[in-house]
Design a protein around this motif. Sequence first.
Motif, PDB file in Angstrom:
ATOM      1  N   THR A 106      45.849  39.815  39.226  1.00 38.36           N
ATOM      2  CA  THR A 106      45.245  40.955  38.536  1.00 38.36           C
ATOM      3  C   THR A 106      43.775  41.106  38.916  1.00 38.36           C
ATOM      4  OG1 THR A 106      46.676  40.439  36.658  1.00 38.36           O
ATOM      5  CG2 THR A 106      44.972  42.086  36.299  1.00 38.36           C
ATOM      6  N   ARG A 108      41.125  42.970  37.294  1.00 40.02           N
ATOM      7  CA  ARG A 108      40.871  43.711  36.052  1.00 40.02           C
ATOM      8  C   ARG A 108      39.682  44.657  36.166  1.00 40.02           C
ATOM      9  NH1 ARG A 108      44.088  41.806  32.021  1.00 40.02           N
ATOM     10  NH2 ARG A 108      44.964  39.709  32.284  1.00 40.02           N
ATOM     11  N   ASP A 109      38.637  44.244  36.878  1.00 40.34           N
ATOM     12  CA  ASP A 109      37.448  45.102  36.954  1.00 40.34           C
ATOM     13  C   ASP A 109      37.460  46.022  38.173  1.00 40.34           C
ATOM     14  OD1 ASP A 109      36.965  43.339  39.003  1.00 40.34           O
ATOM     15  OD2 ASP A 109      35.168  42.439  38.116  1.00 40.34           O
ATOM     16  N   ASP A 115      40.639  38.781  39.722  1.00 41.48           N
ATOM     17  CA  ASP A 115      39.980  38.070  38.622  1.00 41.48           C
ATOM     18  C   ASP A 115      40.867  36.967  38.069  1.00 41.48           C
ATOM     19  OD1 ASP A 115      37.703  39.931  38.442  1.00 41.48           O
ATOM     20  OD2 ASP A 115      39.255  41.358  37.826  1.00 41.48           O
ATOM     21  N   GLU A 159      51.877  39.534  30.760  1.00 40.03           N
ATOM     22  CA  GLU A 159      50.885  38.864  29.909  1.00 40.03           C
ATOM     23  C   GLU A 159      51.525  37.811  29.011  1.00 40.03           C
ATOM     24  OE1 GLU A 159      47.829  39.113  30.333  1.00 40.03           O
ATOM     25  OE2 GLU A 159      47.115  41.143  30.657  1.00 40.03           O
TER      26      GLU A 159
END
Length: 419
Positions: A106, A108-109, A115, A159
């Motif tokens: 992933t 994420r930013d 990340d 998740e």
Amino acid sequence: MKTWLLASAALLALGAGSAALAQDVPDNMKKLQGMQSTGTSMDFRTVEQTGEYADQLKENLKNVKLPDGFKIDLYAVVPDARHIAVGPQGVATFVGTRKQNVWVVTDRDKNRSADEVKEFAPSIDFAIPNGVCFSKDGFLYIAEQNRVLVLPAAEFFYESPDVAVGVVVDKGDLVPASEESFNHTARVCRIGPDDRLYISLGQPYNVPPKEKSELYAKEGIGGIISMKRDGTDRQVYATGIRNSVGMEFSPGDGKLWFTDNQVDGMGDDIPPGEINKIEKAGQNFGFPWYGGGDIRTEEYKDEEVPADVVAPQATTIAHAADLGMDFYDAQSFPEKYRGGIFSAQHGSWNRTEPVGARVMFTPVGEDGTAGEPEVFADGWLNESGEYLGRPVDVEVMKDGSLLVSDDLAGALYRISYDK
């Protein structure tokens, strides 16, 4: 017995192919198929993305040569990284291995670097989950050594340690138990334009004995099979393939192309590797009569070659081990690369002087035929013959960059173009 998943716009429901689950299904799989918690810990196994190891991989990438305007960066540290499936929502990328793990990556930013890398679906016991592929509507398929699973909404459920799962092909039914080998069992899969599931089945031998011919033709071993997404209506789609570990449908005409690894032990310079195109179901691509290209095998040299054998679209240097491939259907690379094929060469073991460990590019013309393959990214094999990495698969990302997996270094790299 089979279980499968049905989806609607609003609901995701797990259905069973018969009234009772098979007795040999592990308890955790029974629970997952019933949408129940398995009690698996939320303490995921994760992979550190910074530090000495990541720094050294970045240093190694300085050896990689690319055409002008391109650059390569470390995208993620992913142990044993093999085939790649970029989620259709662009949330996560899933990476298969030849061991027991599937990883989920992933960013994420959205800084074009991972990340988080963690184990996917730790409540499932995988066995060589090399083949990962997505349907356009968000179902993740995982082709293992001898089982096929489907995981709906994988980009949502990743998740959690527990995931929605269905069995497309039961354990032991992808190939007969007698043919479950340690060799050539890295499956790959794709969903076709016809919404069917396609899976390559490498045969376990260098050259198979003649007494296996009838069984392999019936089961599609040494070929590519297709089936409906629920596992029914299994068909043999193509034969005469030694061990394909890379395939993709052309975004142009919807035809399935594939790489093929050819016979070992015939010498340094023969036989060549292959890039092939399937024009219609039932085609034969020449193995084991041919070891690669037009080179006859010793074992079948006196056998009559079937009249309908299809020649490869392109050939590559012998023993470079052509694996994963993808069509470049994005816009960020120069026009030259659009519509062409990027493919990974894993590198040779059966050669006096090693070759490969690079990414190739093969142009595809408007008439749907391949041009001459050329080197695109090179440098994981240094001048002393030492492997710094071994590319396995390539996958075009949402932003038009190219991901490359490396199972020796345990990494994903990102190749981008700066106009």
